[in-house]
Design an enzyme around this catalytic site. Structure first.
Site, PDB file in Angstrom:
ATOM      1  N   SER A 121      45.791  30.500  43.204  1.00  0.00           N
ATOM      2  CA  SER A 121      45.891  29.042  43.080  1.00  0.00           C
ATOM      3  C   SER A 121      46.990  28.486  43.958  1.00  0.00           C
ATOM      4  O   SER A 121      47.097  27.273  44.097  1.00  0.00           O
ATOM      5  CB  SER A 121      46.201  28.607  41.652  1.00  0.00           C
ATOM      6  OG  SER A 121      45.894  29.566  40.717  1.00  0.00           O
ATOM      7  N   HIS A 142      38.561  29.620  45.700  1.00  0.00           N
ATOM      8  CA  HIS A 142      39.358  29.213  44.535  1.00  0.00           C
ATOM      9  C   HIS A 142      38.475  28.550  43.484  1.00  0.00           C
ATOM     10  O   HIS A 142      38.101  27.384  43.615  1.00  0.00           O
ATOM     11  CB  HIS A 142      40.480  28.264  45.007  1.00  0.00           C
ATOM     12  CG  HIS A 142      41.384  27.815  43.913  1.00  0.00           C
ATOM     13  ND1 HIS A 142      41.912  26.548  43.838  1.00  0.00           N
ATOM     14  CD2 HIS A 142      41.874  28.480  42.837  1.00  0.00           C
ATOM     15  CE1 HIS A 142      42.677  26.448  42.759  1.00  0.00           C
ATOM     16  NE2 HIS A 142      42.670  27.610  42.134  1.00  0.00           N
ATOM     17  N   GLU A 154      37.088  25.541  45.665  1.00  0.00           N
ATOM     18  CA  GLU A 154      37.769  25.192  46.917  1.00  0.00           C
ATOM     19  C   GLU A 154      37.662  26.385  47.868  1.00  0.00           C
ATOM     20  O   GLU A 154      37.940  27.517  47.470  1.00  0.00           O
ATOM     21  CB  GLU A 154      39.249  24.873  46.665  1.00  0.00           C
ATOM     22  CG  GLU A 154      39.462  23.531  45.988  1.00  0.00           C
ATOM     23  CD  GLU A 154      40.937  23.178  45.797  1.00  0.00           C
ATOM     24  OE1 GLU A 154      41.318  22.049  46.109  1.00  0.00           O
ATOM     25  OE2 GLU A 154      41.709  24.036  45.316  1.00  0.00           O
ATOM     26  N   ASN A 192      44.989  20.957  42.777  1.00  0.00           N
ATOM     27  CA  ASN A 192      46.283  21.067  42.095  1.00  0.00           C
ATOM     28  C   ASN A 192      47.361  20.214  42.755  1.00  0.00           C
ATOM     29  O   ASN A 192      48.292  19.766  42.090  1.00  0.00           O
ATOM     30  CB  ASN A 192      46.726  22.532  42.022  1.00  0.00           C
ATOM     31  CG  ASN A 192      45.890  23.309  41.018  1.00  0.00           C
ATOM     32  OD1 ASN A 192      45.339  22.734  40.086  1.00  0.00           O
ATOM     33  ND2 ASN A 192      45.774  24.612  41.217  1.00  0.00           N
TER      34      ASN A 192
HETATM   35  N1  LIG Z   1      43.929  30.430  34.855  1.00  0.00           N
HETATM   36  C1  LIG Z   1      43.555  29.454  35.656  1.00  0.00           C
HETATM   37  O1  LIG Z   1      43.378  28.297  35.232  1.00  0.00           O
HETATM   38  C2  LIG Z   1      43.316  29.737  37.122  1.00  0.00           C
HETATM   39  C3  LIG Z   1      42.527  28.838  37.877  1.00  0.00           C
HETATM   40  C4  LIG Z   1      42.262  29.124  39.223  1.00  0.00           C
HETATM   41  C5  LIG Z   1      42.799  30.276  39.783  1.00  0.00           C
HETATM   42  N2  LIG Z   1      43.561  31.143  39.041  1.00  0.00           N
HETATM   43  C6  LIG Z   1      44.084  32.357  39.674  1.00  0.00           C
HETATM   44  O2  LIG Z   1      43.245  33.457  39.310  1.00  0.00           O
HETATM   45  C7  LIG Z   1      44.022  34.656  39.246  1.00  0.00           C
HETATM   46  C8  LIG Z   1      43.846  35.314  37.879  1.00  0.00           C
HETATM   47  O3  LIG Z   1      44.264  34.434  36.861  1.00  0.00           O
HETATM   48  P1  LIG Z   1      43.838  34.660  35.330  1.00  0.00           P
HETATM   49  O4  LIG Z   1      44.186  33.386  34.635  1.00  0.00           O
HETATM   50  O5  LIG Z   1      42.456  35.201  35.255  1.00  0.00           O
HETATM   51  O6  LIG Z   1      44.875  35.807  34.883  1.00  0.00           O
HETATM   52  P2  LIG Z   1      44.758  36.870  33.684  1.00  0.00           P
HETATM   53  O7  LIG Z   1      46.141  37.241  33.339  1.00  0.00           O
HETATM   54  O8  LIG Z   1      43.837  36.349  32.622  1.00  0.00           O
HETATM   55  O9  LIG Z   1      44.017  38.126  34.340  1.00  0.00           O
HETATM   56  C9  LIG Z   1      44.574  38.932  35.342  1.00  0.00           C
HETATM   57  C10 LIG Z   1      43.982  40.336  35.250  1.00  0.00           C
HETATM   58  O10 LIG Z   1      44.383  41.086  36.394  1.00  0.00           O
HETATM   59  C11 LIG Z   1      44.580  42.421  35.989  1.00  0.00           C
HETATM   60  N3  LIG Z   1      45.382  43.139  36.974  1.00  0.00           N
HETATM   61  C12 LIG Z   1      46.725  43.067  37.172  1.00  0.00           C
HETATM   62  N4  LIG Z   1      47.090  43.902  38.157  1.00  0.00           N
HETATM   63  C13 LIG Z   1      45.953  44.504  38.604  1.00  0.00           C
HETATM   64  C14 LIG Z   1      45.687  45.491  39.606  1.00  0.00           C
HETATM   65  N5  LIG Z   1      46.680  46.007  40.327  1.00  0.00           N
HETATM   66  N6  LIG Z   1      44.414  45.883  39.787  1.00  0.00           N
HETATM   67  C15 LIG Z   1      43.411  45.356  39.041  1.00  0.00           C
HETATM   68  N7  LIG Z   1      43.611  44.436  38.063  1.00  0.00           N
HETATM   69  C16 LIG Z   1      44.869  44.023  37.856  1.00  0.00           C
HETATM   70  C17 LIG Z   1      45.226  42.296  34.621  1.00  0.00           C
HETATM   71  O11 LIG Z   1      45.091  43.519  33.877  1.00  0.00           O
HETATM   72  C18 LIG Z   1      44.449  41.132  34.012  1.00  0.00           C
HETATM   73  O12 LIG Z   1      43.314  41.602  33.304  1.00  0.00           O
HETATM   74  C19 LIG Z   1      45.457  34.240  39.583  1.00  0.00           C
HETATM   75  O13 LIG Z   1      45.683  34.442  40.957  1.00  0.00           O
HETATM   76  C20 LIG Z   1      45.476  32.759  39.244  1.00  0.00           C
HETATM   77  O14 LIG Z   1      46.443  32.028  39.951  1.00  0.00           O
HETATM   78  C21 LIG Z   1      43.797  30.893  37.719  1.00  0.00           C
END
Ligand SMILES: NC(=O)c1ccc[n+]([C@@H]2O[C@H](COP(=O)([O-])OP(=O)(O)OC[C@H]3O[C@@H](n4cnc5c(N)ncnc54)[C@H](O)[C@@H]3O)[C@@H](O)[C@H]2O)c1
Length: 293
Positions: A121, A142, A154, A192
Site C-alpha cells: 500500500s 494494489h 490500482e 490512500n
Molecule cells: N489490510 C488492508 O486494508 C490492505 C489493503 C491494501 C493493501 N494491503 C497490503 O497487503 C499486504 C498484506 O496485508 P494484510 O492486511 O493481508 O496482512 P496480514 O497480516 O493479514 O497477512 C500477512 C501474511 O503474510 C504472511 N507472511 C509474512 N512473512 C511471510 C513470508 N516471508 N513468506 C510468506 N508469507 C509471509 C503472514 O504469515 C501473514 O499470514 C501488505 O503489504 C499491506 O500493506 C493491505
C-alpha cells in the site's frame, strides 16, 4: 501465441492474500496460496470457503461454481512450488525488509517470463523492483480491502516496468471483473493519498473540538453522502495503519500538510487501534458502538 497468465501464486495468506486467491479462483485462474506459516494457509482457505458460501447464499453464483473455484486453489508453505506460475502477487506484511527477502527467495524458482507483483500500500514499486532480477517484469497490483467486494485495483508501474507487463496486468484485473486505475509510483498512490488526509483532517476536526465523533461522522454521511463517517472508516482500516500511511506521506512528500494529527498518535499509543482491538474512535465492546469522545 504470446505469454498468457494462467497460474497465479500468492505469497501471504492474510486478509489480502486470501481475498486475492478468492477472486482469482472464481475468475478461473489456478492458484497457489503460499505463507510462511502453514496454519495461516489453513485459516486463509477456511475464510475463502466462508466468504464464498455467503456469496452463494446471496445468489451471486452457484454452489457448483464455488466448488470448482475452491478446487483451483492449492496451499503450500514451500516457495519451490511457485516454479510454474505465470504471475506472483506478494501480499505479505508491509515491511520492506521482509518483502525484499521474499523476492530474493522466490525469484530463483520463477520462470524468466513470470511477472512479479506486489500488493504493497505504500512502499515504492521502483525501489522494490530494483532489488529483484526482473524490474521489467515487476509491477504494483494494489487491491482494496475487502478484496471480494471492492471494485477497484490500482496499477502502479515502476520506472523499469515494460509495456507487456503493464498490458498483461490490465488483462488480469479485467478478467477478475474489477476496474483498474493507473497510478504513478508516488507515496500512497492515489486512493490512500486522497482518503487518508481526509481521515486525518476529520481527526483534527475532533482534536480542535469543532465537533464530536458522532457529529463529524453524521456530517460526512449525510452531508457528503459518504457510506461511512471518516472516524468510523478510520476504525475499520485500523488506526495504526492510518498513522503509518500518514507518516509515509509526510516523509515521502516532505510537506507539513500531511502531518499526522497528535490525537491519532495518542490513540495508537494507547493501543486503541479501532475495530480489531475493540476500541478506537468508537468502543465496540458492547452491543452497539459508542463514541469514545
Ligand atoms: N489490510 C488492508 O486494508 C490492505 C489493503 C491494501 C493493501 N494491503 C497490503 O497487503 C499486504 C498484506 O496485508 P494484510 O492486511 O493481508 O496482512 P496480514 O497480516 O493479514 O497477512 C500477512 C501474511 O503474510 C504472511 N507472511 C509474512 N512473512 C511471510 C513470508 N516471508 N513468506 C510468506 N508469507 C509471509 C503472514 O504469515 C501473514 O499470514 C501488505 O503489504 C499491506 O500493506 C493491505
Amino acid at each position: 501465441m504470446g505469454f498468457e497468465i494462467k497460474r497465479v501464486g500468492i505469497i501471504g495468506a492474510g486478509q489480502m492474500g486470501n481475498g486475492i486467491a478468492h477472486v482469482c479462483a472464481l475468475a478461473g485462474y489456478d492458484v497457489i496460496l503460499n505463507d510462511l506459516v502453514a496454519d495461516r494457509i489453513k485459516s486463509g482457505l477456511a475464510t475463502i470457503n466462508g466468504n464464498m458460501t455467503r456469496q452463494v447464499s446471496k445468489g451471486l453464483y452457484s454452489d457448483a461454481e464455488k466448488q470448482a473455484a475452491l478446487a483451483r486453489i492449492g496451499g503450500s508453505d514451500n516457495m519451490g512450488d511457485l516454479g510454474d506460475v505465470d504471475l506472483v502477487i506478494e501480499a505479505a506484511v508491509e515491511k520492506e525488509e521482509i518483502k525484499r527477502k521474499i523476492f530474493a527467495a522466490v525469484c530463483p524458482y520463477l520462470k524468466p517470463e513470470a511477472i512479479l507483483a506486489t500488493n504493497t500500500s505504500s512502499i515504492s514499486i521502483t525501489r522494490l523492483a530494483a532489488t529483484t532480477d526482473r524490474p521489467e517484469r515487476f509491477i504494483g497490483i494494489h487491491f482494496m480491502n475487502p478484496v471480494p467486494i471492492m471494485q477497484l485495483v490500482e496499477l502502479v508501474r515502476g520506472i523499469a516496468t515494460e509495456d507487456e507487463t503493464f498490458e498483461l496486468s490490465k488483462g488480469f484485473v479485467t478478467r477478475l471483473n474489477k476496474t483498474y486505475a493507473v497510478s504513478e509510483d508516488f507515496p500512497a498512490f492515489m486512493v490512500n493519498r486522497i482518503l487518508l488526509p481526509m481521515i486525518n483532517e476529520a481527526i483534527y476536526t475532533l482534536y480542535e473540538g469543532v465537533g464530536s465523533v458522532d457529529a463529524i461522522d453524521t456530517a460526512m454521511r449525510l452531508g457528503a453522502n459518504h457510506p461511512m463517517g471518516p472516524l468510523q472508516l478510520a476504525d475499520f482500516i485500523g488506526l495504526d495503519t492510518c498513522l503509518s500511511i500518514m507518516q509515509v506521506l509526510h516523509e515521502g512528500l516532505a510537506d507539513s500538510k500531511y502531518r499526522p494529527c497528535p490525537l491519532l498518535v495518542k490513540y495508537v499509543e494507547a493501543g486503541w487501534l479501532g475495530r480489531k482491538t475493540q476500541r478506537g474512535f468508537y468502543d465496540y465492546r458492547g452491543e452497539k458502538p459508542i463514541p469514545t469522545r
